[in-house]
Design a protein around this motif. Structure first.
Motif, PDB file in Angstrom:
ATOM      1  N   GLU A   1      60.420  86.527  60.198  1.00  0.00           N
ATOM      2  CA  GLU A   1      59.489  86.522  61.244  1.00  0.00           C
ATOM      3  C   GLU A   1      58.049  86.665  60.728  1.00  0.00           C
ATOM      4  OE1 GLU A   1      59.987  89.258  64.378  1.00  0.00           O
ATOM      5  OE2 GLU A   1      58.808  88.305  65.716  1.00  0.00           O
ATOM      6  N   GLY A   2      57.207  85.871  60.775  1.00  0.00           N
ATOM      7  CA  GLY A   2      56.019  85.899  60.488  1.00  0.00           C
ATOM      8  C   GLY A   2      55.513  84.970  59.361  1.00  0.00           C
ATOM      9  N   GLU A   3      56.786  84.618  58.621  1.00  0.00           N
ATOM     10  CA  GLU A   3      56.639  83.354  57.498  1.00  0.00           C
ATOM     11  C   GLU A   3      56.408  82.136  58.147  1.00  0.00           C
ATOM     12  OE1 GLU A   3      59.288  85.287  53.874  1.00  0.00           O
ATOM     13  OE2 GLU A   3      60.102  83.736  55.221  1.00  0.00           O
TER      14      GLU A   3
ATOM     15  N   THR B   1      53.011  78.229  61.790  1.00  0.00           N
ATOM     16  CA  THR B   1      52.256  78.985  61.091  1.00  0.00           C
ATOM     17  C   THR B   1      52.873  80.458  61.699  1.00  0.00           C
ATOM     18  OG1 THR B   1      50.456  77.631  60.664  1.00  0.00           O
ATOM     19  CG2 THR B   1      50.103  80.152  60.481  1.00  0.00           C
ATOM     20  N   ALA B   2      53.277  81.314  60.927  1.00  0.00           N
ATOM     21  CA  ALA B   2      53.417  82.760  61.413  1.00  0.00           C
ATOM     22  C   ALA B   2      54.683  82.426  62.430  1.00  0.00           C
ATOM     23  CB  ALA B   2      52.287  83.530  61.854  1.00  0.00           C
ATOM     24  N   THR B   3      56.009  82.197  62.088  1.00  0.00           N
ATOM     25  CA  THR B   3      57.012  81.904  62.874  1.00  0.00           C
ATOM     26  C   THR B   3      57.183  83.344  63.721  1.00  0.00           C
ATOM     27  OG1 THR B   3      58.506  82.620  61.149  1.00  0.00           O
ATOM     28  CG2 THR B   3      58.310  80.328  61.564  1.00  0.00           C
ATOM     29  N   GLN B   4      57.664  82.813  64.852  1.00  0.00           N
ATOM     30  CA  GLN B   4      57.953  84.098  66.000  1.00  0.00           C
ATOM     31  C   GLN B   4      59.717  83.895  66.472  1.00  0.00           C
ATOM     32  OE1 GLN B   4      55.277  83.943  69.208  1.00  0.00           O
ATOM     33  NE2 GLN B   4      53.472  84.469  67.618  1.00  0.00           N
ATOM     34  N   THR B   5      60.285  84.657  66.973  1.00  0.00           N
ATOM     35  CA  THR B   5      61.455  84.742  67.238  1.00  0.00           C
ATOM     36  C   THR B   5      61.762  83.409  68.308  1.00  0.00           C
ATOM     37  OG1 THR B   5      61.227  86.464  69.095  1.00  0.00           O
ATOM     38  CG2 THR B   5      62.160  87.129  66.989  1.00  0.00           C
ATOM     39  N   THR B   6      60.699  83.244  69.099  1.00  0.00           N
ATOM     40  CA  THR B   6      60.660  82.045  70.184  1.00  0.00           C
ATOM     41  C   THR B   6      60.836  80.740  69.542  1.00  0.00           C
ATOM     42  OG1 THR B   6      58.363  82.224  70.296  1.00  0.00           O
ATOM     43  CG2 THR B   6      59.560  83.567  71.703  1.00  0.00           C
ATOM     44  N   ASP B   7      60.562  80.855  68.351  1.00  0.00           N
ATOM     45  CA  ASP B   7      60.579  79.388  67.316  1.00  0.00           C
ATOM     46  C   ASP B   7      61.982  78.870  67.049  1.00  0.00           C
ATOM     47  OD1 ASP B   7      57.566  80.375  65.762  1.00  0.00           O
ATOM     48  OD2 ASP B   7      57.672  78.999  67.491  1.00  0.00           O
ATOM     49  N   VAL B   8      62.862  79.871  67.364  1.00  0.00           N
ATOM     50  CA  VAL B   8      64.435  79.674  66.816  1.00  0.00           C
ATOM     51  C   VAL B   8      64.666  78.177  67.555  1.00  0.00           C
ATOM     52  CG1 VAL B   8      66.553  80.263  67.210  1.00  0.00           C
ATOM     53  CG2 VAL B   8      64.931  81.816  66.377  1.00  0.00           C
ATOM     54  N   GLY B   9      65.493  77.272  66.860  1.00  0.00           N
ATOM     55  CA  GLY B   9      65.976  75.919  67.309  1.00  0.00           C
ATOM     56  C   GLY B   9      66.212  75.001  66.595  1.00  0.00           C
ATOM     57  N   THR B  10      66.176  73.795  66.874  1.00  0.00           N
ATOM     58  CA  THR B  10      66.639  72.637  65.971  1.00  0.00           C
ATOM     59  C   THR B  10      65.281  71.778  66.197  1.00  0.00           C
ATOM     60  OG1 THR B  10      68.720  72.884  65.841  1.00  0.00           O
ATOM     61  CG2 THR B  10      67.923  70.700  65.112  1.00  0.00           C
ATOM     62  N   TYR B  11      64.474  71.302  65.200  1.00  0.00           N
ATOM     63  CA  TYR B  11      63.433  70.474  65.359  1.00  0.00           C
ATOM     64  C   TYR B  11      64.018  69.077  65.035  1.00  0.00           C
ATOM     65  CZ  TYR B  11      60.892  74.607  66.241  1.00  0.00           C
ATOM     66  OH  TYR B  11      60.504  75.800  66.975  1.00  0.00           O
TER      67      TYR B  11
END
Lengths: 111, 113
Positions: free
Chosen positions: A15-17, A77-87
């Motif tokens: 998280e944050g990367e 930028t600065a990933t958060q847990t809400t970014d989880v998923g498939t793009y």
């Protein structure tokens, strides 16, 4: 037929990367769209790029369309847990109503 | 607006059985699509329609049939179900075919045993 590949297939980040996924088409595209699919959910439209070299931003997400209109990227930028998923990226050939989806990049976040 | 509605949400079929996956949209979209998504994979286009009365094959149409008698409805028919048809099926619609985002339904999870 048209093929759209994405790399990497999987990405695990703290998280944050930051995170980037790349999309490459075997043919020139008239436009590229990006979708996000949460685990167990359905794809949700994020954005569309139409112009060669176009860059669009949505908060921490930056989308680029290549000059030759054969590749695209999504950078978070600065990933958060809400970014989880498939793009997924998805593109149309010129004059073709069928949208071809890429193979997808699954993002997992390590808290 | 409900958007794109798919029924059923889950279904288990025995080999050789048939069923219809229902899809309806209330956005007055001309274009409708059926995709399948195998576990951990991308979406593959089965059939699509550019308007009432017009349908066309996608990448993986074998074993499926569709009809589009109204703008709102685009059912997908599976005849003689096979284990290879175990998948999640998504219906989607868009206002126009090009440069128009797809709106997806919640999907139907189908298992054929």
């Amino acid at each position: 037929g048209q093929q759209v590949m994405q790399i990497p297939q999987y990405q695990h980040v703290q998280e944050g990367e930051d995170f980037t996924t790349y999309c490459n088409s075997s043919t020139t595209l008239s436009n590229i769209q990006w979708y996000k699919q949460r685990p167990g959910g359905h794809p949700v439209f994020l954005i569309q790029l139409v112009k060669s070299g176009e860059v669009k931003k949505q908060k921490r997400l930056t989308f680029q369309f290549g000059e030759a209109k054969k590749n695209s990227s999504l950078h978070i930028t600065a990933t958060q847990t809400t970014d989880v998923g498939t793009y997924f990226c998805a593109g149309n050939n010129f004059g073709n109503e069928k949208l071809t989806f890429g193979t997808g990049t699954r993002l997992t976040i390590i808290p | 607006n409900a958007g794109v509605t798919q029924t059923p949400k889950f279904r288990i079929l025995k080999i050789g059985q048939s069923m219809t996956l229902q899809c309806t949209q209330d956005m007055n979209h001309n274009y409708m699509y059926w995709y399948r998504q195998d576990p951990g994979m991308g979406l593959k286009l089965i059939y699509y329609s550019v308007g009432a009365g017009i349908t066309d094959k996608g990448e993986v149409p074998n074993g499926y049939n569709v009809s589009r008698s109204t703008t709102e409805d685009f059912p997908l028919r599976l005849e003689l179900a096979a284990p290879s048809q175990t998948s999640v099926y998504f219906c989607a619609s868009s206002r126009t075919g090009l440069n128009s985002p797809l709106h997806f339904g919640n999907g139907t999870r189908l298992t054929v045993t």
